[in-house]
Each structure stands twice: as C-alpha cells, then as structure tokens.
Design a protein around this motif. Structure first.
Motif, mmCIF file in Angstrom:
data_model
loop_
_atom_site.group_PDB
_atom_site.id
_atom_site.type_symbol
_atom_site.label_atom_id
_atom_site.label_comp_id
_atom_site.label_asym_id
_atom_site.label_seq_id
_atom_site.Cartn_x
_atom_site.Cartn_y
_atom_site.Cartn_z
ATOM 1 N N GLU A 42 0.806 -1.212 0.000
ATOM 2 C CA GLU A 42 0.000 0.000 0.000
ATOM 3 C C GLU A 42 0.846 1.274 0.000
ATOM 4 N N ILE A 43 2.050 1.220 0.529
ATOM 5 C CA ILE A 43 2.920 2.403 0.466
ATOM 6 C C ILE A 43 3.182 2.768 -0.987
ATOM 7 N N GLY A 44 3.447 1.749 -1.808
ATOM 8 C CA GLY A 44 3.555 1.949 -3.246
ATOM 9 C C GLY A 44 4.765 2.755 -3.686
ATOM 10 N N PRO A 45 4.974 2.854 -4.977
ATOM 11 C CA PRO A 45 6.159 3.556 -5.509
ATOM 12 C C PRO A 45 6.199 5.041 -5.161
ATOM 13 N N GLU A 46 5.032 5.668 -4.957
ATOM 14 C CA GLU A 46 4.994 7.110 -4.704
ATOM 15 C C GLU A 46 5.113 7.463 -3.225
ATOM 16 N N GLY A 47 5.018 6.466 -2.329
ATOM 17 C CA GLY A 47 5.040 6.753 -0.896
ATOM 18 C C GLY A 47 3.659 7.140 -0.392
ATOM 19 N N ARG A 48 3.482 7.113 0.931
ATOM 20 C CA ARG A 48 2.174 7.427 1.516
ATOM 21 C C ARG A 48 2.325 8.212 2.799
ATOM 22 N N ASP A 49 1.385 9.093 3.041
ATOM 23 C CA ASP A 49 1.208 9.754 4.322
ATOM 24 C C ASP A 49 0.768 8.673 5.329
ATOM 25 N N VAL A 50 1.470 8.556 6.450
ATOM 26 C CA VAL A 50 1.186 7.489 7.413
ATOM 27 C C VAL A 50 -0.248 7.593 7.935
ATOM 28 N N ARG A 51 -0.749 8.810 8.115
ATOM 29 C CA ARG A 51 -2.111 8.974 8.632
ATOM 30 C C ARG A 51 -3.142 8.388 7.669
ATOM 31 N N THR A 52 -3.014 8.706 6.379
ATOM 32 C CA THR A 52 -3.987 8.174 5.422
ATOM 33 C C THR A 52 -3.777 6.684 5.211
ATOM 34 N N LEU A 53 -2.533 6.214 5.312
ATOM 35 C CA LEU A 53 -2.264 4.781 5.206
ATOM 36 C C LEU A 53 -3.002 4.030 6.307
ATOM 37 N N ARG A 54 -2.917 4.554 7.538
ATOM 38 C CA ARG A 54 -3.601 3.916 8.664
ATOM 39 C C ARG A 54 -5.114 3.923 8.454
ATOM 40 N N ALA A 55 -5.661 5.065 7.998
ATOM 41 C CA ALA A 55 -7.106 5.159 7.796
ATOM 42 C C ALA A 55 -7.575 4.214 6.697
ATOM 43 N N ASP A 56 -6.835 4.140 5.598
ATOM 44 C CA ASP A 56 -7.253 3.291 4.480
ATOM 45 C C ASP A 56 -7.219 1.810 4.842
ATOM 46 N N LEU A 57 -6.252 1.415 5.672
ATOM 47 C CA LEU A 57 -6.134 0.009 6.062
ATOM 48 C C LEU A 57 -6.933 -0.319 7.321
ATOM 49 N N GLY A 58 -7.446 0.705 8.005
ATOM 50 C CA GLY A 58 -8.211 0.470 9.215
ATOM 51 C C GLY A 58 -7.386 -0.119 10.337
ATOM 52 N N LEU A 59 -6.123 0.300 10.452
ATOM 53 C CA LEU A 59 -5.220 -0.271 11.440
ATOM 54 C C LEU A 59 -5.084 0.636 12.651
ATOM 55 N N ASP A 60 -4.897 0.029 13.798
ATOM 56 C CA ASP A 60 -4.545 0.756 15.009
ATOM 57 C C ASP A 60 -3.190 1.430 14.794
ATOM 58 N N SER A 61 -3.053 2.674 15.283
ATOM 59 C CA SER A 61 -1.823 3.419 15.038
ATOM 60 C C SER A 61 -0.600 2.722 15.627
ATOM 61 N N GLY A 62 -0.765 2.098 16.801
ATOM 62 C CA GLY A 62 0.360 1.386 17.404
ATOM 63 C C GLY A 62 0.783 0.183 16.582
ATOM 64 N N TYR A 63 -0.193 -0.565 16.065
ATOM 65 C CA TYR A 63 0.131 -1.741 15.258
ATOM 66 C C TYR A 63 0.814 -1.336 13.960
ATOM 67 N N LEU A 64 0.293 -0.272 13.314
ATOM 68 C CA LEU A 64 0.930 0.189 12.085
ATOM 69 C C LEU A 64 2.359 0.649 12.360
ATOM 70 N N SER A 65 2.576 1.328 13.471
ATOM 71 C CA SER A 65 3.933 1.768 13.814
ATOM 72 C C SER A 65 4.873 0.586 13.962
ATOM 73 N N ARG A 66 4.389 -0.484 14.577
ATOM 74 C CA ARG A 66 5.244 -1.681 14.731
ATOM 75 C C ARG A 66 5.563 -2.301 13.375
ATOM 76 N N LEU A 67 4.568 -2.367 12.490
ATOM 77 C CA LEU A 67 4.815 -2.913 11.160
ATOM 78 C C LEU A 67 5.826 -2.057 10.397
ATOM 79 N N LEU A 68 5.691 -0.755 10.496
ATOM 80 C CA LEU A 68 6.625 0.135 9.793
ATOM 81 C C LEU A 68 8.037 0.011 10.353
ATOM 82 N N ARG A 69 8.153 -0.122 11.678
ATOM 83 C CA ARG A 69 9.497 -0.296 12.267
ATOM 84 C C ARG A 69 10.138 -1.590 11.787
ATOM 85 N N THR A 70 9.335 -2.644 11.649
ATOM 86 C CA THR A 70 9.857 -3.915 11.141
ATOM 87 C C THR A 70 10.362 -3.755 9.707
ATOM 88 N N LEU A 71 9.579 -3.078 8.889
ATOM 89 C CA LEU A 71 9.990 -2.863 7.501
ATOM 90 C C LEU A 71 11.201 -1.943 7.415
#
Length: 297
Positions: A42-71
């Motif tokens: 979902e980040i895609g070639p153009e990159g994404r604003d983390v706020r809209t990424l979280r909203a589009d995926l319906g993820l908890d902000s803490g969980y998304l932060s953990r996934l991003l740190r892993t990546l």
C-alpha cells in the motif's frame, strides 16, 4: 442477525484466508506475515502519508507503527517528516523495498492464477464477477458518514467534485454562480449541516440540509449537495446519505423535506422516487432545476 447468514460469512472467511495464504507465517514465501506485506504494497512507488495509510487500512496506530518499524529494520521502508509539513510523516519504499514489492506483485499474480486455473472459463468469469460484487458490498460496509464543517478539505473536495460532475452532465454545463447559493454559513448548525462520507481517508460522498430563516415557523428544510463518487456507486451510499439527512431533519423537528434536481440526473430522480418523494410544482427559481420533490417527515 440470521444464524445461517452468519455461518455462510464465516465459511467464506475461512475459505478465503486459506486460499490466499493468510494462515502462513511467511506470506507468499517472502519472509514476513500478511500484515507487513500489505503495508509494503500500500505504500507503493509514490510513498504514503502514514495517517492516510492507517485510515485506508483500518489499522490501530500502534500496530501500524510496529509494522513500519519492522519494515524499516529490513531496509525496505523509510519514515520521515514531510518537508512541507513536519507534523505529517511520510512512508517511502527504499530501492530494496521497491524490488520486494515487485516480487510480491509477481507472487500475487501466481496465487490469483492458481485460484482460476482449475476452473473452466465460464466458472472463472462467474468467480471474478462474484468477487467484484463481494468487494463492492464489503466496501459499502466500511464507509463512514459524519457531520463535517463545509470548510473542511474533505467537504471542499466533495462539493468541487459535485460541481464538476454537474458541469459534465448538464447539456449546457453548470455555473455555480447561476445556481441558488448554499453558502458555508447556511450549512453549519443551527442553519443547516453537511454530511461527508469517507472510505478510509478518502471522501466519497456528501449531502446537506438547509433549514433556512423561516424554519421555526414552517418546519420545512431543503436537501442540497447530494453527491456520490463514481468509485463507490452501486454500494447504496446515496440511499444511506439520504436516510441520514432525513434522520437529522426529523430530529431537528422538520415536517417537510424539499429538494430539486435536473433531468440529466436520472439515478438521483429514481432514488428520490423510490424513497417516497413526490414530484410537485416548482417551489423555487433554481436555474438548473427541472424536477421538484417533497416528502413529509
């Protein structure tokens, strides 16, 4: 809720999660679970604003932060402040992340082909059509509708898209300056309100009520600015917006709802008639109106 319907949904969920590999620790054999792979995609070639990424995926902000740190730890993603607004964080793929996304793309095509290959052509077509229908209905279930200030960027987006569509569909185009005005102050409580529908972070529809200066005596209000994005048409959003507006009008004490529309908007006319609106003689001088409707609350 009907027990048989619930059981069918659960069977469908079990079948899908098994067939797409969601049960595996390493999604598509790429060394990471489905959640991390989906975020990377979902980040895609153009990159994404983390706020809209979280909203589009319906993820908890803490969980998304953990996934991003892993990546980030795998050198696939960087997360940095937006140079134009340091309150906004941007997630971007590194060159390694772009290569990994391409690999996920190829593996995903392989999984889709494996689902379809055992079926004869007519069953492939049936499955693809059924999937499209299910996707449309699932998207409908996650659209949220909320009262929004008309100056909010999402409200501005919807009204601009609404005007652009009128301009493209009306025989002689549409000029907002010729239309009866509905200024921002007229769409704010207590004079009125504006609803915006959102699919994740994306504004996909709107509708407004205007009570007007004589409302306390007449109890008549107008429905304005009804628009649904082409990306979510067929999901029943127009009817939902109309129902929400009617509920707000009734709560405010309205006895009669009025609206006008143009003959080019055949879908809107069909919606209003099916929702119990009756065509009446013109009650205003709206330049673009060809049909006027009323409904008792």
């Amino acid at each position: 809720m009907d027990a048989a319907t619930l059981a069918q949904v659960r069977r469908f969920n079990r079948t899908v999660t098994q067939r797409v590999g969601a049960l595996q620790d390493e999604f598509l054999g790429r060394g990471r679970p489905l959640g991390a792979a989906r975020v990377l995609w979902e980040i895609g070639p153009e990159g994404r604003d983390v706020r809209t990424l979280r909203a589009d995926l319906g993820l908890d902000s803490g969980y998304l932060s953990r996934l991003l740190r892993t990546l980030e730890a795998d050198s696939l993603v960087t997360v940095e402040p937006d140079p134009s607004d340091r309150r906004v964080r941007l997630a971007r793929l590194t060159p390694e992340g772009l290569a990994e996304r391409e690999a996920l793309d190829r593996r995903s095509d392989d999984v889709a082909a494996a689902l379809l290959e055992p079926l004869p052509p007519h069953q492939r077509d049936r499955l693809a059509a059924a999937m499209a229908d299910v996707e449309r209905l699932l998207r409908a279930g996650v659209i949220e509708i909320a009262v929004t200030d008309p100056a909010h960027p999402d409200a501005r987006h919807c009204v601009a898209a609404y005007f652009a569509e009128l301009d493209s569909r009306f025989d002689a185009g549409f000029d907002a300056d010729r239309s009866n005005p509905a200024p921002d102050d007229g769409l704010r409580p207590p004079a009125g309100l504006l609803l915006v529908a959102r699919l994740g972070a994306e504004p996909v529809g709107c509708g407004a009520l205007r009570f007007g200066p004589g409302f306390e005596a007449e109890r008549v209000c107008e429905i304005k600015r009804m628009w649904v994005s082409s990306t979510v048409r067929g999901t029943g959003l127009g009817r939902r917006l109309l129902g929400e507006l009617e509920a707000h009008a009734a709560k405010a004490g309205a006895r009669l709802l009025r609206l006008e529309t143009n003959r080019a908007l055949a879908e809107a006319i069909a919606l209003y008639r099916s929702a119990g609106y009756t065509e009446v003689p013109a009650f205003n001088d709206e330049a673009y109106a060809r049909h006027w409707f009323e409904k008792r609350c």
